[in-house]
Motif scaffolding. Structure first.
Motif, PDB file in Angstrom:
ATOM      1  N   PHE A 104       0.808  -1.228   0.000  1.00  0.00           N
ATOM      2  CA  PHE A 104       0.000   0.000   0.000  1.00  0.00           C
ATOM      3  C   PHE A 104       0.840   1.277   0.000  1.00  0.00           C
ATOM      4  O   PHE A 104       0.330   2.364  -0.244  1.00  0.00           O
ATOM      5  CB  PHE A 104      -0.969   0.027   1.191  1.00  0.00           C
ATOM      6  CG  PHE A 104      -0.332   0.275   2.530  1.00  0.00           C
ATOM      7  CD1 PHE A 104       0.029   1.549   2.935  1.00  0.00           C
ATOM      8  CD2 PHE A 104      -0.125  -0.764   3.419  1.00  0.00           C
ATOM      9  CE1 PHE A 104       0.599   1.788   4.176  1.00  0.00           C
ATOM     10  CE2 PHE A 104       0.430  -0.544   4.665  1.00  0.00           C
ATOM     11  CZ  PHE A 104       0.804   0.736   5.043  1.00  0.00           C
ATOM     12  N   ASP A 107       4.278   3.121  -5.116  1.00  0.00           N
ATOM     13  CA  ASP A 107       3.599   3.271  -6.407  1.00  0.00           C
ATOM     14  C   ASP A 107       4.526   2.736  -7.494  1.00  0.00           C
ATOM     15  O   ASP A 107       5.475   3.412  -7.908  1.00  0.00           O
ATOM     16  CB  ASP A 107       3.256   4.743  -6.681  1.00  0.00           C
ATOM     17  CG  ASP A 107       2.122   5.226  -5.803  1.00  0.00           C
ATOM     18  OD1 ASP A 107       1.060   4.571  -5.780  1.00  0.00           O
ATOM     19  OD2 ASP A 107       2.298   6.273  -5.135  1.00  0.00           O
ATOM     20  N   LYS A 182      -2.821  -1.712  -2.863  1.00  0.00           N
ATOM     21  CA  LYS A 182      -3.030  -1.130  -4.186  1.00  0.00           C
ATOM     22  C   LYS A 182      -3.222  -2.243  -5.217  1.00  0.00           C
ATOM     23  O   LYS A 182      -2.727  -3.359  -5.046  1.00  0.00           O
ATOM     24  CB  LYS A 182      -1.844  -0.242  -4.556  1.00  0.00           C
ATOM     25  CG  LYS A 182      -1.757   0.992  -3.656  1.00  0.00           C
ATOM     26  CD  LYS A 182      -0.621   1.893  -4.048  1.00  0.00           C
ATOM     27  CE  LYS A 182      -0.612   3.143  -3.152  1.00  0.00           C
ATOM     28  NZ  LYS A 182       0.529   4.040  -3.450  1.00  0.00           N
ATOM     29  N   ASP A 183      -3.939  -1.913  -6.254  1.00  0.00           N
ATOM     30  CA  ASP A 183      -4.278  -2.923  -7.265  1.00  0.00           C
ATOM     31  C   ASP A 183      -3.046  -3.582  -7.868  1.00  0.00           C
ATOM     32  O   ASP A 183      -3.088  -4.762  -8.256  1.00  0.00           O
ATOM     33  CB  ASP A 183      -5.119  -2.297  -8.374  1.00  0.00           C
ATOM     34  CG  ASP A 183      -6.495  -1.869  -7.886  1.00  0.00           C
ATOM     35  OD1 ASP A 183      -6.925  -2.381  -6.828  1.00  0.00           O
ATOM     36  OD2 ASP A 183      -7.127  -1.027  -8.559  1.00  0.00           O
TER      37      ASP A 183
END
Length: 355
Positions: A104, A107, A182-183
């Motif tokens: 999470f 990025d 996160k995806d």
């Protein structure tokens, strides 16, 4: 046990001698109903028309089996080396927390993000398991004691981290829970959105194949088996027993950590919690015992326990049978596994090896 907890059976037992057929019919209905409900909840539901819904129970069984198989492998390799790794809970918690933090916080594209989260989780768990192996090798500290204590250390470390907003806790929340994954860090579904089965099960199957090769075809597996049979004889043969202990616990921690990663990135992607292990760390001991600490045996035992877990809920909802009965069955499995050597010891019977 199924019959004893059934209301109709107990009622008919009150007039057993007046109408024994009522009693036996009630027993049959209770037992047959329980096992058919277990089958519907774990393998195939024939009471619906949609094929996807019919096979959904099987996918649930496979989903539950994934972490049990991975954690069972971690416990099983310890058994093969003569080590009792009961630190699965702590290893799973730290692996899940580490993988969740990567999942999470960062990025990254999925091709980097997901493998990184998996590797970090397994690495942290490996180091945690390796710590117990190092204590065993250097000081002779019994791994049962050290892994039990490390379980609690890991639990309170994760709990503390879940109360710190700069670590795992969701900012602005008072609950000990992290942000959702996160995806790009979620294990992808294998059969589409209608099913909960995800890539974690395939990772467990890969782990089974790798461990089978390691234990049966590699020199490392030979050393592990030799140390498990007799540390003294292995030492005389030139095997570094201490190093083997550390290596085994590193591998065991990584495998159990895979189960924790499976939970965080696949099953409970809504966030890291203090109970993400869901008791799997201890269930893995039973899986390893039932599988005789062999990779293929652990695979079969993990599938069985996954089916019991998936089907137990259907038994409870459709037949009003407590899901705790599944825990009783698991306990009886351990009892029956321990019974043969116990009986031989009590009655001083020769072992199979002696025969």
């Amino acid at each position: 046990m199924i019959a004893a907890t059934d209301d109709a059976v107990r009622e008919s037992a009150g007039y057993l001698f007046a109408a024994p057929t009522d009693f036996f019919a009630a027993v049959w209905e209770a037992v047959w109903g329980a096992y058919t409900a277990l089958f519907r909840g774990a393998v195939y539901n024939d009471r619906v028309d949609d094929f996807a819904t019919q096979i959904r129970p099987l996918t649930e069984t496979l989903k539950y089996s994934g972490p049990l198989i991975a954690a069972g492998l971690g416990v099983g390799i310890g058994f093969r080396a003569g080590l009792f790794n009961i630190g699965g809970r702590g290893q799973m918690l730290l692996a899940g927390a580490a993988a969740g933090y990567v999942g999470f916080k960062l990025d990254l594209p999925m091709i980097v993000h997901l493998p990184l989260a998996i590797v970090v989780g397994m690495a942290v768990a490996a180091l945690w398991g390796g710590l117990a192996g190092l204590l065993k090798a250097r000081t002779g500290a019994h791994e049962v004691i050290t892994t039990i204590m490390l379980n609690w250390v890991a639990y309170y470390l994760v709990l503390w981290a879940l109360k710190q907003s700069y670590l795992l806790q969701t900012p602005g929340s008072a609950n000990p829970k992290s942000l959702p994954m996160k995806d790009t860090a979620i294990l992808p579904d294998l059969l589409g959105d209608r099913f909960n089965l995800h890539l974690g099960f395939l990772l467990a199957i890969v782990a089974v194949a790798v461990m089978w090769w390691v234990m049966n075809r590699s020199t490392l597996g030979y050393r592990i088996r030799a140390v498990g049979e007799s540390p003294t004889a292995a030492r005389v043969a030139g095997i570094d027993v201490g190093r083997t202990y550390v290596t085994v616990m590193l591998i065991a921690g990584a495998l159990v950590g895979l189960a924790g990663v499976n939970q965080t990135l696949g099953t409970t992607t809504s966030g890291v919690t203090p109970d993400l292990d869901a008791g799997i760390g201890f269930d893995a001991i039973t899986v390893a015992l039932l599988g005789r600490s062999r990779p293929l045996g652990i695979l079969a035992a993990g599938l069985l326990f996954g089916a019991l877990k998936a089907g137990g809920f259907t038994m409870q909802t459709s037949e009003n049978i407590s899901v705790d009965l599944v825990l009783v069955v698991q306990s009886l499995i351990v009892l029956f596994l321990a019974a043969p050597p116990l009986v031989r010891a009590i009655f001083r019977l020769p072992s199979k090896e002696a025969k």
